[in-house]
Design a protein around this motif. Structure first.
Motif, PDB file in Angstrom:
ATOM      1  N   MET A 166      -5.212 -67.671 -39.248  1.00  0.00           N
ATOM      2  CA  MET A 166      -5.334 -67.114 -37.896  1.00  0.00           C
ATOM      3  C   MET A 166      -5.234 -65.588 -37.870  1.00  0.00           C
ATOM      4  O   MET A 166      -4.594 -65.008 -36.994  1.00  0.00           O
ATOM      5  N   GLY A 210      -8.761 -73.478 -26.855  1.00  0.00           N
ATOM      6  CA  GLY A 210      -9.209 -74.276 -27.982  1.00  0.00           C
ATOM      7  C   GLY A 210      -8.805 -75.722 -27.805  1.00  0.00           C
ATOM      8  O   GLY A 210      -8.023 -76.058 -26.918  1.00  0.00           O
ATOM      9  N   LYS A 238      -7.107 -79.452 -28.564  1.00  0.00           N
ATOM     10  CA  LYS A 238      -5.729 -79.858 -28.839  1.00  0.00           C
ATOM     11  C   LYS A 238      -5.462 -79.812 -30.346  1.00  0.00           C
ATOM     12  O   LYS A 238      -6.285 -80.207 -31.159  1.00  0.00           O
ATOM     13  N   GLY A 239      -4.281 -79.280 -30.696  1.00  0.00           N
ATOM     14  CA  GLY A 239      -3.856 -79.296 -32.088  1.00  0.00           C
ATOM     15  C   GLY A 239      -4.263 -78.107 -32.942  1.00  0.00           C
ATOM     16  O   GLY A 239      -4.053 -78.125 -34.154  1.00  0.00           O
ATOM     17  N   VAL A 240      -4.814 -77.047 -32.330  1.00  0.00           N
ATOM     18  CA  VAL A 240      -5.233 -75.899 -33.141  1.00  0.00           C
ATOM     19  C   VAL A 240      -4.130 -74.849 -33.309  1.00  0.00           C
ATOM     20  O   VAL A 240      -4.282 -73.914 -34.074  1.00  0.00           O
ATOM     21  N   GLY A 241      -3.030 -74.995 -32.557  1.00  0.00           N
ATOM     22  CA  GLY A 241      -1.901 -74.097 -32.747  1.00  0.00           C
ATOM     23  C   GLY A 241      -1.653 -73.088 -31.648  1.00  0.00           C
ATOM     24  O   GLY A 241      -1.001 -72.071 -31.883  1.00  0.00           O
ATOM     25  N   LYS A 242      -2.142 -73.342 -30.452  1.00  0.00           N
ATOM     26  CA  LYS A 242      -1.930 -72.399 -29.349  1.00  0.00           C
ATOM     27  C   LYS A 242      -0.437 -72.241 -29.045  1.00  0.00           C
ATOM     28  O   LYS A 242       0.069 -71.128 -28.886  1.00  0.00           O
TER      29      LYS A 242
END
Length: 176
Positions: free
Chosen positions: A78, A110, A112-116
Protein backbone atom coordinates in the motif's frame (compact mmCIF):
# COMPACT_ATOMS: atom_id res chain seq x y z
CA UNK A 1 -8.88 25.48 25.82
CA UNK A 2 -8.70 26.80 22.26
CA UNK A 3 -6.13 24.15 21.33
CA UNK A 4 -7.91 21.15 22.88
CA UNK A 5 -11.66 21.86 22.81
CA UNK A 6 -13.16 21.78 19.32
CA UNK A 7 -16.80 22.16 20.35
CA UNK A 8 -18.39 25.58 20.75
CA UNK A 9 -16.76 28.96 21.11
CA UNK A 10 -15.01 31.02 23.75
CA UNK A 11 -15.69 31.69 26.61
CA UNK A 12 -17.56 28.37 26.94
CA UNK A 13 -14.41 26.41 26.01
CA UNK A 14 -12.34 28.14 28.68
CA UNK A 15 -15.11 27.70 31.25
CA UNK A 16 -15.22 23.92 30.61
CA UNK A 17 -11.47 23.62 31.07
CA UNK A 18 -11.50 25.78 34.20
CA UNK A 19 -14.25 23.61 35.71
CA UNK A 20 -12.10 20.54 35.14
CA UNK A 21 -9.08 22.26 36.69
CA UNK A 22 -11.12 23.44 39.68
CA UNK A 23 -12.53 19.94 40.20
CA UNK A 24 -9.00 18.50 40.30
CA UNK A 25 -7.92 21.20 42.76
CA UNK A 26 -10.82 20.34 45.05
CA UNK A 27 -10.36 16.56 44.80
CA UNK A 28 -6.60 16.62 45.27
CA UNK A 29 -6.73 19.48 47.84
CA UNK A 30 -4.02 21.47 46.08
CA UNK A 31 -2.91 24.92 47.22
CA UNK A 32 -4.11 27.29 44.51
CA UNK A 33 -1.07 29.52 45.00
CA UNK A 34 1.26 26.67 43.96
CA UNK A 35 -0.39 25.86 40.64
CA UNK A 36 1.81 26.26 37.54
CA UNK A 37 0.89 26.25 33.86
CA UNK A 38 2.51 22.81 33.44
CA UNK A 39 0.00 21.38 35.93
CA UNK A 40 -2.93 22.90 34.02
CA UNK A 41 -1.53 21.50 30.76
CA UNK A 42 -1.32 18.08 32.43
CA UNK A 43 -4.99 18.33 33.41
CA UNK A 44 -5.91 19.43 29.87
CA UNK A 45 -4.18 16.41 28.33
CA UNK A 46 -5.94 14.15 30.82
CA UNK A 47 -9.35 15.81 30.42
CA UNK A 48 -9.25 15.65 26.63
CA UNK A 49 -7.59 12.19 26.41
CA UNK A 50 -4.49 13.51 24.68
CA UNK A 51 -1.03 12.03 24.49
CA UNK A 52 1.15 14.12 26.83
CA UNK A 53 3.68 14.83 24.08
CA UNK A 54 1.06 16.84 22.14
CA UNK A 55 2.06 19.85 24.24
CA UNK A 56 5.72 19.64 23.36
CA UNK A 57 6.90 22.05 20.68
CA UNK A 58 8.83 19.40 18.74
CA UNK A 59 5.87 16.98 18.72
CA UNK A 60 4.66 17.62 15.16
CA UNK A 61 8.15 17.33 13.67
CA UNK A 62 8.80 14.14 15.61
CA UNK A 63 5.52 12.54 14.52
CA UNK A 64 6.19 13.49 10.90
CA UNK A 65 9.76 12.19 10.96
CA UNK A 66 8.60 8.80 12.30
CA UNK A 67 5.33 8.52 10.36
CA UNK A 68 6.69 6.60 7.36
CA UNK A 69 8.48 4.08 9.60
CA UNK A 70 5.43 3.53 11.79
CA UNK A 71 3.14 3.08 8.78
CA UNK A 72 5.63 0.65 7.21
CA UNK A 73 5.61 -1.37 10.44
CA UNK A 74 1.79 -1.53 10.50
CA UNK A 75 0.93 -1.83 6.80
CA UNK A 76 2.41 -4.22 4.26
CA UNK A 77 2.48 -2.81 0.75
CA UNK A 78 0.00 0.00 0.00
CA UNK A 79 2.86 2.41 -0.76
CA UNK A 80 0.60 4.92 -2.55
CA UNK A 81 -1.74 5.05 0.49
CA UNK A 82 1.15 5.54 2.93
CA UNK A 83 2.55 8.30 0.73
CA UNK A 84 -0.86 10.05 0.60
CA UNK A 85 -1.14 9.89 4.40
CA UNK A 86 2.37 11.28 4.80
CA UNK A 87 1.68 14.09 2.32
CA UNK A 88 -1.57 15.00 4.09
CA UNK A 89 0.22 15.16 7.45
CA UNK A 90 3.03 17.22 5.89
CA UNK A 91 0.55 19.76 4.50
CA UNK A 92 -1.24 19.97 7.86
CA UNK A 93 2.02 20.55 9.74
CA UNK A 94 3.07 23.23 7.26
CA UNK A 95 -0.26 24.95 8.04
CA UNK A 96 -1.08 25.38 4.37
CA UNK A 97 -4.78 24.69 4.89
CA UNK A 98 -7.54 26.52 6.74
CA UNK A 99 -7.00 25.87 10.48
CA UNK A 100 -10.76 25.96 11.11
CA UNK A 101 -11.29 22.91 8.89
CA UNK A 102 -10.40 19.28 9.67
CA UNK A 103 -6.72 18.53 9.09
CA UNK A 104 -7.24 15.76 6.58
CA UNK A 105 -10.12 14.42 4.54
CA UNK A 106 -9.25 11.20 2.79
CA UNK A 107 -11.55 8.84 0.95
CA UNK A 108 -10.56 5.20 1.25
CA UNK A 109 -12.76 3.31 -1.18
CA UNK A 110 -12.64 -0.30 -2.21
CA UNK A 111 -14.23 -3.70 -1.83
CA UNK A 112 -14.59 -5.43 1.51
CA UNK A 113 -11.37 -6.81 2.95
CA UNK A 114 -8.79 -4.58 1.24
CA UNK A 115 -7.66 -2.91 4.47
CA UNK A 116 -9.49 0.41 4.72
CA UNK A 117 -10.04 -0.02 8.47
CA UNK A 118 -6.45 -1.20 8.99
CA UNK A 119 -5.15 1.90 7.20
CA UNK A 120 -7.21 4.28 9.35
CA UNK A 121 -6.22 2.45 12.55
CA UNK A 122 -2.54 2.45 11.60
CA UNK A 123 -2.63 6.16 10.82
CA UNK A 124 -4.31 6.95 14.16
CA UNK A 125 -1.75 4.86 16.03
CA UNK A 126 1.21 6.39 14.15
CA UNK A 127 0.06 9.95 14.89
CA UNK A 128 -1.00 9.32 18.52
CA UNK A 129 -4.65 10.07 17.78
CA UNK A 130 -7.70 8.21 18.93
CA UNK A 131 -9.64 6.12 16.41
CA UNK A 132 -13.42 6.20 16.05
CA UNK A 133 -15.30 3.95 13.63
CA UNK A 134 -18.86 4.76 12.61
CA UNK A 135 -20.59 1.79 11.03
CA UNK A 136 -23.31 3.19 8.81
CA UNK A 137 -25.18 -0.12 8.48
CA UNK A 138 -25.74 -0.06 12.26
CA UNK A 139 -27.50 3.30 12.17
CA UNK A 140 -31.28 2.80 12.20
CA UNK A 141 -33.48 3.98 9.37
CA UNK A 142 -34.22 7.67 9.40
CA UNK A 143 -32.14 10.69 8.78
CA UNK A 144 -28.67 9.17 9.15
CA UNK A 145 -26.90 12.49 8.59
CA UNK A 146 -27.97 13.90 11.95
CA UNK A 147 -27.14 10.71 13.80
CA UNK A 148 -23.65 10.59 12.29
CA UNK A 149 -23.05 14.28 13.01
CA UNK A 150 -24.12 13.79 16.63
CA UNK A 151 -21.75 10.82 16.98
CA UNK A 152 -18.86 12.79 15.45
CA UNK A 153 -19.56 15.78 17.68
CA UNK A 154 -19.60 13.61 20.82
CA UNK A 155 -16.35 11.87 19.84
CA UNK A 156 -14.68 15.24 19.19
CA UNK A 157 -15.91 16.54 22.53
CA UNK A 158 -14.13 13.62 24.21
CA UNK A 159 -10.98 13.93 22.11
CA UNK A 160 -10.43 16.62 19.47
CA UNK A 161 -7.55 14.67 17.94
CA UNK A 162 -9.51 11.80 16.42
CA UNK A 163 -9.28 9.81 13.21
CA UNK A 164 -12.76 8.90 11.98
CA UNK A 165 -13.64 6.01 9.73
CA UNK A 166 -17.16 6.15 8.32
CA UNK A 167 -17.58 2.55 7.26
CA UNK A 168 -20.16 0.65 5.19
CA UNK A 169 -21.57 3.81 3.61
CA UNK A 170 -23.17 1.74 0.87
CA UNK A 171 -25.40 0.04 3.47
CA UNK A 172 -26.84 3.20 5.03
CA UNK A 173 -30.61 3.32 5.53
CA UNK A 174 -31.90 6.43 3.79
CA UNK A 175 -35.36 7.75 4.61
CA UNK A 176 -37.67 8.78 1.79
Amino acid sequence: SEKFDTIGAQPAKAARLLKKVYARIKIEQIDVMKIESKWIEKIATSAYNLHASVLEEHYEKEVLSQLKQKLDAELIGMEHIKEALYDAELIKNARLEDPTKPGKRLLLAGPKGVGKTAIAQAFAKATNKSFHRIVMSAIPAGDARWQVLAEIKEALRKNPFTVFLIDEIEKVHISD
